[in-house]
Design an enzyme around this catalytic site. Sequence first.
Site, PDB file in Angstrom:
ATOM      1  N   ASP A 139      41.352   9.068  13.425  1.00 15.26           N
ATOM      2  CA  ASP A 139      42.797   8.807  13.462  1.00 15.26           C
ATOM      3  C   ASP A 139      43.445   8.910  12.080  1.00 15.26           C
ATOM      4  O   ASP A 139      44.512   8.369  11.831  1.00 15.26           O
ATOM      5  CB  ASP A 139      43.075   7.438  14.098  1.00 15.26           C
ATOM      6  CG  ASP A 139      42.406   6.310  13.340  1.00 15.26           C
ATOM      7  OD1 ASP A 139      41.602   6.597  12.424  1.00 15.26           O
ATOM      8  OD2 ASP A 139      42.694   5.144  13.649  1.00 15.26           O
ATOM      9  N   HIS A 174      37.188  31.448  -6.565  1.00 10.40           N
ATOM     10  CA  HIS A 174      37.819  30.313  -5.880  1.00 10.40           C
ATOM     11  C   HIS A 174      36.938  29.071  -5.908  1.00 10.40           C
ATOM     12  O   HIS A 174      36.802  28.350  -4.917  1.00 10.40           O
ATOM     13  CB  HIS A 174      38.197  30.691  -4.438  1.00 10.40           C
ATOM     14  CG  HIS A 174      39.285  31.710  -4.376  1.00 10.40           C
ATOM     15  ND1 HIS A 174      39.494  32.527  -3.292  1.00 10.40           N
ATOM     16  CD2 HIS A 174      40.240  32.055  -5.284  1.00 10.40           C
ATOM     17  CE1 HIS A 174      40.526  33.329  -3.540  1.00 10.40           C
ATOM     18  NE2 HIS A 174      40.979  33.063  -4.743  1.00 10.40           N
ATOM     19  N   ASP A 177      42.533  26.470 -13.138  1.00 12.48           N
ATOM     20  CA  ASP A 177      43.644  27.069 -12.398  1.00 12.48           C
ATOM     21  C   ASP A 177      44.249  25.931 -11.581  1.00 12.48           C
ATOM     22  O   ASP A 177      43.652  25.472 -10.600  1.00 12.48           O
ATOM     23  CB  ASP A 177      43.116  28.193 -11.498  1.00 12.48           C
ATOM     24  CG  ASP A 177      44.229  28.944 -10.765  1.00 12.48           C
ATOM     25  OD1 ASP A 177      45.360  28.430 -10.698  1.00 12.48           O
ATOM     26  OD2 ASP A 177      43.945  30.040 -10.250  1.00 12.48           O
ATOM     27  N   ASP A 218      51.796  27.788 -10.783  1.00  7.99           N
ATOM     28  CA  ASP A 218      50.445  28.367 -10.665  1.00  7.99           C
ATOM     29  C   ASP A 218      50.021  28.842 -12.056  1.00  7.99           C
ATOM     30  O   ASP A 218      50.451  29.901 -12.501  1.00  7.99           O
ATOM     31  CB  ASP A 218      50.494  29.524  -9.654  1.00  7.99           C
ATOM     32  CG  ASP A 218      49.117  30.112  -9.363  1.00  7.99           C
ATOM     33  OD1 ASP A 218      48.119  29.560  -9.851  1.00  7.99           O
ATOM     34  OD2 ASP A 218      49.063  31.132  -8.636  1.00  7.99           O
ATOM     35  N   HIS A 240      40.133  41.289  -8.884  1.00  9.57           N
ATOM     36  CA  HIS A 240      41.336  40.873  -8.149  1.00  9.57           C
ATOM     37  C   HIS A 240      42.567  41.567  -8.725  1.00  9.57           C
ATOM     38  O   HIS A 240      42.468  42.294  -9.709  1.00  9.57           O
ATOM     39  CB  HIS A 240      41.482  39.349  -8.152  1.00  9.57           C
ATOM     40  CG  HIS A 240      41.608  38.706  -9.507  1.00  9.57           C
ATOM     41  ND1 HIS A 240      42.782  38.719 -10.227  1.00  9.57           N
ATOM     42  CD2 HIS A 240      40.709  38.031 -10.269  1.00  9.57           C
ATOM     43  CE1 HIS A 240      42.602  38.055 -11.359  1.00  9.57           C
ATOM     44  NE2 HIS A 240      41.355  37.642 -11.422  1.00  9.57           N
ATOM     45  N   HIS A 245      50.928  37.828  -7.797  1.00 12.22           N
ATOM     46  CA  HIS A 245      51.480  37.672  -6.445  1.00 12.22           C
ATOM     47  C   HIS A 245      52.844  37.021  -6.580  1.00 12.22           C
ATOM     48  O   HIS A 245      53.164  36.437  -7.618  1.00 12.22           O
ATOM     49  CB  HIS A 245      50.534  36.803  -5.587  1.00 12.22           C
ATOM     50  CG  HIS A 245      50.103  35.528  -6.249  1.00 12.22           C
ATOM     51  ND1 HIS A 245      50.878  34.396  -6.248  1.00 12.22           N
ATOM     52  CD2 HIS A 245      48.996  35.211  -6.975  1.00 12.22           C
ATOM     53  CE1 HIS A 245      50.254  33.435  -6.923  1.00 12.22           C
ATOM     54  NE2 HIS A 245      49.112  33.907  -7.397  1.00 12.22           N
ATOM     55  N   HIS A 289      50.876  31.693  -2.802  1.00 13.25           N
ATOM     56  CA  HIS A 289      50.911  33.135  -2.556  1.00 13.25           C
ATOM     57  C   HIS A 289      52.124  33.336  -1.653  1.00 13.25           C
ATOM     58  O   HIS A 289      52.026  33.255  -0.433  1.00 13.25           O
ATOM     59  CB  HIS A 289      49.619  33.624  -1.885  1.00 13.25           C
ATOM     60  CG  HIS A 289      48.423  33.453  -2.775  1.00 13.25           C
ATOM     61  ND1 HIS A 289      47.127  33.513  -2.331  1.00 13.25           N
ATOM     62  CD2 HIS A 289      48.337  33.237  -4.121  1.00 13.25           C
ATOM     63  CE1 HIS A 289      46.295  33.332  -3.354  1.00 13.25           C
ATOM     64  NE2 HIS A 289      47.007  33.157  -4.441  1.00 13.25           N
ATOM     65  N   GLU A 308      48.249  37.364 -13.915  1.00 11.50           N
ATOM     66  CA  GLU A 308      46.996  36.644 -14.092  1.00 11.50           C
ATOM     67  C   GLU A 308      45.761  37.540 -14.184  1.00 11.50           C
ATOM     68  O   GLU A 308      44.864  37.448 -13.344  1.00 11.50           O
ATOM     69  CB  GLU A 308      46.811  35.634 -12.962  1.00 11.50           C
ATOM     70  CG  GLU A 308      47.033  36.190 -11.553  1.00 11.50           C
ATOM     71  CD  GLU A 308      46.749  35.136 -10.484  1.00 11.50           C
ATOM     72  OE1 GLU A 308      45.683  34.504 -10.535  1.00 11.50           O
ATOM     73  OE2 GLU A 308      47.603  34.946  -9.611  1.00 11.50           O
ATOM     74  N   TYR A 367      35.334  38.599 -15.644  1.00 11.49           N
ATOM     75  CA  TYR A 367      34.298  37.677 -15.172  1.00 11.49           C
ATOM     76  C   TYR A 367      32.944  38.350 -15.327  1.00 11.49           C
ATOM     77  O   TYR A 367      32.694  39.399 -14.729  1.00 11.49           O
ATOM     78  CB  TYR A 367      34.560  37.293 -13.711  1.00 11.49           C
ATOM     79  CG  TYR A 367      35.999  36.897 -13.475  1.00 11.49           C
ATOM     80  CD1 TYR A 367      36.419  35.573 -13.675  1.00 11.49           C
ATOM     81  CD2 TYR A 367      36.963  37.845 -13.110  1.00 11.49           C
ATOM     82  CE1 TYR A 367      37.756  35.220 -13.501  1.00 11.49           C
ATOM     83  CE2 TYR A 367      38.300  37.496 -12.939  1.00 11.49           C
ATOM     84  CZ  TYR A 367      38.688  36.186 -13.131  1.00 11.49           C
ATOM     85  OH  TYR A 367      40.009  35.839 -12.972  1.00 11.49           O
ATOM     86  N   ARG A 405      40.410  33.798 -17.280  1.00  6.58           N
ATOM     87  CA  ARG A 405      41.644  34.218 -16.616  1.00  6.58           C
ATOM     88  C   ARG A 405      42.793  33.530 -17.341  1.00  6.58           C
ATOM     89  O   ARG A 405      42.662  32.369 -17.775  1.00  6.58           O
ATOM     90  CB  ARG A 405      41.657  33.842 -15.127  1.00  6.58           C
ATOM     91  CG  ARG A 405      42.956  34.262 -14.430  1.00  6.58           C
ATOM     92  CD  ARG A 405      42.894  34.248 -12.890  1.00  6.58           C
ATOM     93  NE  ARG A 405      42.676  32.944 -12.311  1.00  6.58           N
ATOM     94  CZ  ARG A 405      41.529  32.547 -11.760  1.00  6.58           C
ATOM     95  NH1 ARG A 405      40.491  33.364 -11.710  1.00  6.58           N
ATOM     96  NH2 ARG A 405      41.413  31.331 -11.256  1.00  6.58           N
ATOM     97  N   GLU A 413      46.861  32.910 -16.690  1.00  5.29           N
ATOM     98  CA  GLU A 413      47.880  33.076 -15.636  1.00  5.29           C
ATOM     99  C   GLU A 413      49.177  32.365 -15.996  1.00  5.29           C
ATOM    100  O   GLU A 413      49.181  31.166 -16.277  1.00  5.29           O
ATOM    101  CB  GLU A 413      47.346  32.500 -14.301  1.00  5.29           C
ATOM    102  CG  GLU A 413      48.390  32.512 -13.195  1.00  5.29           C
ATOM    103  CD  GLU A 413      47.843  32.089 -11.846  1.00  5.29           C
ATOM    104  OE1 GLU A 413      46.935  31.220 -11.799  1.00  5.29           O
ATOM    105  OE2 GLU A 413      48.319  32.627 -10.830  1.00  5.29           O
TER     106      GLU A 413
HETATM  107  N1  GLY Z   1      45.815  29.614  -7.669  1.00  2.00           N
HETATM  108  C1  GLY Z   1      45.700  30.737  -6.842  1.00  2.00           C
HETATM  109  C2  GLY Z   1      46.006  31.980  -7.540  1.00  2.00           C
HETATM  110  O1  GLY Z   1      46.033  32.000  -8.749  1.00  2.00           O
HETATM  111  O2  GLY Z   1      46.291  32.980  -6.946  1.00  2.00           O
HETATM  112 MN    MN Z   2      47.982  32.908  -8.876  1.00  4.16          MN
HETATM  113 MN    MN Z   3      46.245  30.356  -9.985  1.00  2.00          MN
END
Ligand code: GLY
Ligand code: MN
Ligand code: MN
Length: 423
Positions: free
Chosen positions: A23, A226, A243, A254, A333, A337, A344, A367, A371, A389, A391
């Site tokens: 619950d 991720h 991140d 982000d 990647h 975005h 996203h 970003e 890697y 990374r 971003e």
């Molecule tokens: N935090 C998700 C991305 O950077 O796309």
């Molecule tokens: Mn992002």
């Molecule tokens: Mn991110």
Amino acid sequence: MRMMGEDAIAILPAAPVTIRNRDVEYEYRQDSDFQYLTGYPEPEAVMVLVPGRKHAEYILFCRERDPVMETWNGRRSGQEGAIADFDADDSFPIDDIDEILPGLLEGRDSVYYTMGANPAFDQRVLGWVNQIRHKSRSGTRTPGEFIALEHMLHDMRLFKSRAEISLMKRAMKVSANAHKRAMKVCKPGMMEYEIEAEILHEFRKAGMQTAYSSIVAGGENACILHYTENNAELEDGGLLLIDAGAECECYAADITRTFPVNGAYSKTQRAVYEVVLKAQRAAIDQVRPGNHWNDPHQAAVKELTRGLLKLGLIKGTLRQCIKDERYRKFYMHRTGHWLGMDVHDVGDYKLDEEWRLLEPGMVMTIEPGLYIPAHSKGVARKWWNIGVRIEDDVLVTKDGYQVLTAGVPTDPDEIEALMDARA
Ligand code: GLY
Ligand code: MN
Ligand code: MN
């Protein structure tokens, strides 16, 4: 409503409550489309837009006030609040929707409703339309078409108003502070989740939530895109990739930063870092009205490839390596975005098969990353476990761009200086 016209009706339900276990419910997050149009925070609500309807065009079905339920589970706006505080033209109890909604559908040709997102609600909408169909012999017109509301809505959401940008800036400022806080407390031997706690502390202190599960990835974990387990020890000599972004009234930030756990980048870490930073700056520089969506990505790919060649991590000519996508072994990647209520965010990246042109009011992330996991084939050991990374969130302005997340440095010397000042 102007875009829909007076032959149409729009129906949009609030996000359902989801059960976490037995619950216990997951923390409630309003549906982004619903929030965008209504600002209404409660579950068990349905927005109906009936353009040109004399008595009321914007109707909000919502829960009734209920002293007992409110004592147990919290305050409700009720119908009066829906009108007074959320500008509905009229409001009815959600429990009366089956009696009222078919009447609102009568005489409308099109129903703006997005099928497939909420199967249980889809069935109810079909049931209401069928009720009208069964009455059609007595001369009532049945709606003949369903149109996905999101086509129109998501294009509107892509262009941020000044009010929206100001909410996003608030989320970004708090997020930048959180990243700086992480840099200032990080020490070898700490656990990733301890750093995560520092970040969430900054978010909650400002009354905000997290926009997505924070990635706090030390050492080899930085090479898992991720990674969210956040339960490893931070080792001396490793990098830490974070991140994390806050959410302010359903608008996301982000941000990613990558810094040395012990406060000083090693020579190899710095070499990789500088390639990524150069790529990020080149990509950001491509953000301006008239350039297309893919221009920043292409600029990033070019700089990353150039850097990988210089470091000896790939071989060939620049042209050939870009053409064969040899960078993809270390950069798998895309460069960004759309960003908005969803991290996203919604909005088409292509129109008529062509990359979309950037226009003022769009917000995107930039970003790039590299890697290099351990045991990468043909890669000397000194590069292993370096994952970087960087971003930032960037607004397209009238004549260029504005980096909205400049409150936390990306320059490696500035990051080291900030970390030097640790207690
Ligand atoms: N935090 C998700 C991305 O950077 O796309
Ligand atoms: Mn992002
Ligand atoms: Mn991110």
